[in-house]
Design an enzyme around this catalytic site. Sequence first.
Site, PDB file in Angstrom:
ATOM      1  N   ARG A  31      -1.601  -2.444 -18.617  1.00  0.00           N
ATOM      2  CA  ARG A  31      -2.817  -1.625 -18.579  1.00  0.00           C
ATOM      3  C   ARG A  31      -2.653  -0.555 -17.507  1.00  0.00           C
ATOM      4  O   ARG A  31      -2.436  -0.876 -16.342  1.00  0.00           O
ATOM      5  CB  ARG A  31      -4.041  -2.478 -18.239  1.00  0.00           C
ATOM      6  CG  ARG A  31      -4.204  -3.724 -19.049  1.00  0.00           C
ATOM      7  CD  ARG A  31      -5.592  -4.280 -18.929  1.00  0.00           C
ATOM      8  NE  ARG A  31      -6.458  -3.534 -19.809  1.00  0.00           N
ATOM      9  CZ  ARG A  31      -6.483  -3.690 -21.122  1.00  0.00           C
ATOM     10  NH1 ARG A  31      -5.726  -4.580 -21.719  1.00  0.00           N
ATOM     11  NH2 ARG A  31      -7.288  -2.968 -21.860  1.00  0.00           N
TER      12      ARG A  31
ATOM     13  N   GLU B  26      -0.558   4.815  -0.537  1.00  0.00           N
ATOM     14  CA  GLU B  26      -1.362   6.030  -0.753  1.00  0.00           C
ATOM     15  C   GLU B  26      -0.510   7.276  -0.523  1.00  0.00           C
ATOM     16  O   GLU B  26       0.295   7.328   0.401  1.00  0.00           O
ATOM     17  CB  GLU B  26      -2.544   6.043   0.221  1.00  0.00           C
ATOM     18  CG  GLU B  26      -3.655   5.107  -0.203  1.00  0.00           C
ATOM     19  CD  GLU B  26      -4.752   5.012   0.852  1.00  0.00           C
ATOM     20  OE1 GLU B  26      -4.607   5.593   1.947  1.00  0.00           O
ATOM     21  OE2 GLU B  26      -5.749   4.337   0.579  1.00  0.00           O
TER      22      GLU B  26
ATOM     23  N   ASP C  95      -6.323  13.806 -25.188  1.00  0.00           N
ATOM     24  CA  ASP C  95      -6.267  12.411 -24.741  1.00  0.00           C
ATOM     25  C   ASP C  95      -5.634  11.598 -25.868  1.00  0.00           C
ATOM     26  O   ASP C  95      -6.277  11.324 -26.881  1.00  0.00           O
ATOM     27  CB  ASP C  95      -7.697  11.938 -24.428  1.00  0.00           C
ATOM     28  CG  ASP C  95      -7.766  10.454 -24.080  1.00  0.00           C
ATOM     29  OD1 ASP C  95      -6.721   9.775 -24.130  1.00  0.00           O
ATOM     30  OD2 ASP C  95      -8.879   9.982 -23.773  1.00  0.00           O
TER      31      ASP C  95
ATOM     32  N   TYR D 239       0.844  -1.206   0.000  1.00  0.00           N
ATOM     33  CA  TYR D 239       0.000   0.000   0.000  1.00  0.00           C
ATOM     34  C   TYR D 239       0.871   1.244   0.000  1.00  0.00           C
ATOM     35  O   TYR D 239       1.853   1.302   0.741  1.00  0.00           O
ATOM     36  CB  TYR D 239      -0.909   0.017   1.251  1.00  0.00           C
ATOM     37  CG  TYR D 239      -2.357  -0.186   0.865  1.00  0.00           C
ATOM     38  CD1 TYR D 239      -3.047   0.806   0.181  1.00  0.00           C
ATOM     39  CD2 TYR D 239      -3.016  -1.380   1.157  1.00  0.00           C
ATOM     40  CE1 TYR D 239      -4.363   0.618  -0.213  1.00  0.00           C
ATOM     41  CE2 TYR D 239      -4.331  -1.572   0.758  1.00  0.00           C
ATOM     42  CZ  TYR D 239      -4.998  -0.570   0.075  1.00  0.00           C
ATOM     43  OH  TYR D 239      -6.297  -0.757  -0.315  1.00  0.00           O
TER      44      TYR D 239
ATOM     45  N   THR E  45      -3.195   6.234 -22.240  1.00  0.00           N
ATOM     46  CA  THR E  45      -3.097   4.894 -21.660  1.00  0.00           C
ATOM     47  C   THR E  45      -1.704   4.367 -21.985  1.00  0.00           C
ATOM     48  O   THR E  45      -1.032   4.843 -22.898  1.00  0.00           O
ATOM     49  CB  THR E  45      -4.173   3.935 -22.205  1.00  0.00           C
ATOM     50  OG1 THR E  45      -4.101   3.927 -23.628  1.00  0.00           O
ATOM     51  CG2 THR E  45      -5.564   4.339 -21.769  1.00  0.00           C
TER      52      THR E  45
ATOM     53  N   LYS F 230      -1.553   0.579 -25.073  1.00  0.00           N
ATOM     54  CA  LYS F 230      -1.909   0.479 -26.494  1.00  0.00           C
ATOM     55  C   LYS F 230      -0.608   0.582 -27.305  1.00  0.00           C
ATOM     56  O   LYS F 230       0.214  -0.323 -27.230  1.00  0.00           O
ATOM     57  CB  LYS F 230      -2.942   1.543 -26.850  1.00  0.00           C
ATOM     58  CG  LYS F 230      -4.257   1.370 -26.048  1.00  0.00           C
ATOM     59  CD  LYS F 230      -5.332   2.322 -26.505  1.00  0.00           C
ATOM     60  CE  LYS F 230      -6.642   2.094 -25.798  1.00  0.00           C
ATOM     61  NZ  LYS F 230      -6.772   2.860 -24.540  1.00  0.00           N
TER      62      LYS F 230
HETATM   63  C1  LIG Z   1      -9.227   7.932 -26.417  1.00  0.00           C
HETATM   64  C2  LIG Z   1      -9.381   7.004 -25.253  1.00  0.00           C
HETATM   65  N1  LIG Z   1      -9.403   7.498 -24.008  1.00  0.00           N
HETATM   66  C3  LIG Z   1      -9.561   6.717 -22.928  1.00  0.00           C
HETATM   67  C4  LIG Z   1      -9.667   5.342 -23.066  1.00  0.00           C
HETATM   68  C5  LIG Z   1      -9.958   4.526 -21.838  1.00  0.00           C
HETATM   69  O1  LIG Z   1      -8.990   3.688 -21.452  1.00  0.00           O
HETATM   70  P1  LIG Z   1      -9.302   2.487 -20.453  1.00  0.00           P
HETATM   71  O2  LIG Z   1      -9.976   1.439 -21.238  1.00  0.00           O
HETATM   72  O3  LIG Z   1      -7.930   2.133 -19.990  1.00  0.00           O
HETATM   73  O4  LIG Z   1     -10.154   3.023 -19.355  1.00  0.00           O
HETATM   74  C6  LIG Z   1      -9.614   4.774 -24.321  1.00  0.00           C
HETATM   75  C7  LIG Z   1      -9.734   3.311 -24.487  1.00  0.00           C
HETATM   76  O5  LIG Z   1      -9.784   2.751 -25.517  1.00  0.00           O
HETATM   77  C8  LIG Z   1      -9.481   5.615 -25.450  1.00  0.00           C
HETATM   78  O6  LIG Z   1      -9.475   5.128 -26.682  1.00  0.00           O
END
Ligand SMILES: Cc1ncc(COP(=O)(O)O)c(C=O)c1O
Length: 440
Positions: free
Chosen positions: A235, A47, A200, A45, A226, A229
């Site tokens: 993950r 935090e 994002d 842990y 993320t 990918k």
């Molecule tokens: C543009 C975008 N943002 C956020 C996410 C969310 O990621 P997660 O599945 O890890 O929550 C994805 C997932 O495919 C995504 O394509």
Amino acid sequence: MKDEIFSIIKKEERRQRTELVLIPSENYASAAVMKAVGSVLMNKYSEGQVGRRYYQGNANIDDVERTCKERALRLFGLDGGEWSVNVQALSGSPANLAVLVALVEPGQRIFSMFLPDGGHLSHGWHLPDRPVSFASKIWDVVFYHVDRKTRVFDYDRIGKDAATVTPRIIISGGTAYPREIDHRRMGEIAKAVGAWYLADIAHEAGLVSAGVNTSPFSYADVVTMTTHKTLRGPRGAMIFSRKDLSAKIDAAVFPGIQGGPHEHTIAGIAVALREASGGTFRKYAAQVVANAKVMAEELSNAGFDVVTGGTDKHLVLVDLRSRKLDGWTGAWGLESAGIIVNRNTVPYDTASSFYPSGIRLGTPAVTTRGMKEREMRRVVSWIQDVLSHVSNLKLPKQPSDRAPFLQMLSKDSFLSRIKREVSTFANRFPVPGIDRPKNL
Ligand SMILES: Cc1ncc(COP(=O)(O)O)c(C=O)c1O
């Protein structure tokens, strides 16, 4: 007695080795990444933040998380005096939620990309009459759209709409958008209306780090991504923010929406970031895009309706309506032949997201296995054969026809033959996390 879970994992290893994984959001993490994620770090842990934990015994954990943050800033060429990074968000969706919690008051307005045009659920997706994502219950979410004809963004239009919408934050992020987003324009639009700009880059992170896609960092206030990918880690997610926003972002992640961070994942991310910093990864990222471009071109040449006519990145979106198929029948037909794709909505789709009109294909995983342009041509020729074959079958007309249709696919000798060919072909290309080097 051995836990049966391990025999299921063996089966999944076999599946991942013998099938062609063409889901754009999937990849194969290295054996080293998997080793870090499966380590004793999962027992701890921690935090709080590096050097400021609520639990004792965190000296090693601090070293792991500090190293991860340093590597993250270095990989994207960022100055630690201007940018901060939080590596504790459990995945992409909580990362985006944390940014909204940090920067937008409940009830304020968000301007984000429409889901069927390639946006993401976590950007506040809702239907006209009801919320879907949690964000859409808390904030007032308005969407921007691609042009109906070109199916790409018209930034002049987005700029005009933003002036009317007056959002607190503008979000971009392409889950199924095959073209690069113009971050410079999006940043300018946000600035002109006094909004934050959140880029994002969940999908493109690895391509951006390798310089194959455009970096948003000069134009955005916050960048989320993320790590599993194109970045090819475990993950997880990272939130980069301009220094003056970082305390709010950290507090929104913990204690705002999360408890203890997953330090074993953070260690895996750190390993992946080191792997991504080398020339081999840069070559890999360039090959991912080269492979996707060949895939798009071959599909177009075969008469498929490739959305936007091509791709700038790792994914290709195909509208199957002109082939008298939908995404569900197409994706199941391909799975019966060992080819794994997503079914996906396409811009201005009138079908539902469970039975949408298109399929989404991507090259990150097959490129990790060492496939190149020649192999992409072979793969597209199988896709073409399978989809032509499926379109001549008795397709489901109503919901009750779907289960018998799947039964028919499982007994189809043409599809079984292709599945065997695909399996022999795929077996020639090693999977890094399964075919482990001896010294790990
Ligand atoms: C543009 C975008 N943002 C956020 C996410 C969310 O990621 P997660 O599945 O890890 O929550 C994805 C997932 O495919 C995504 O394509």
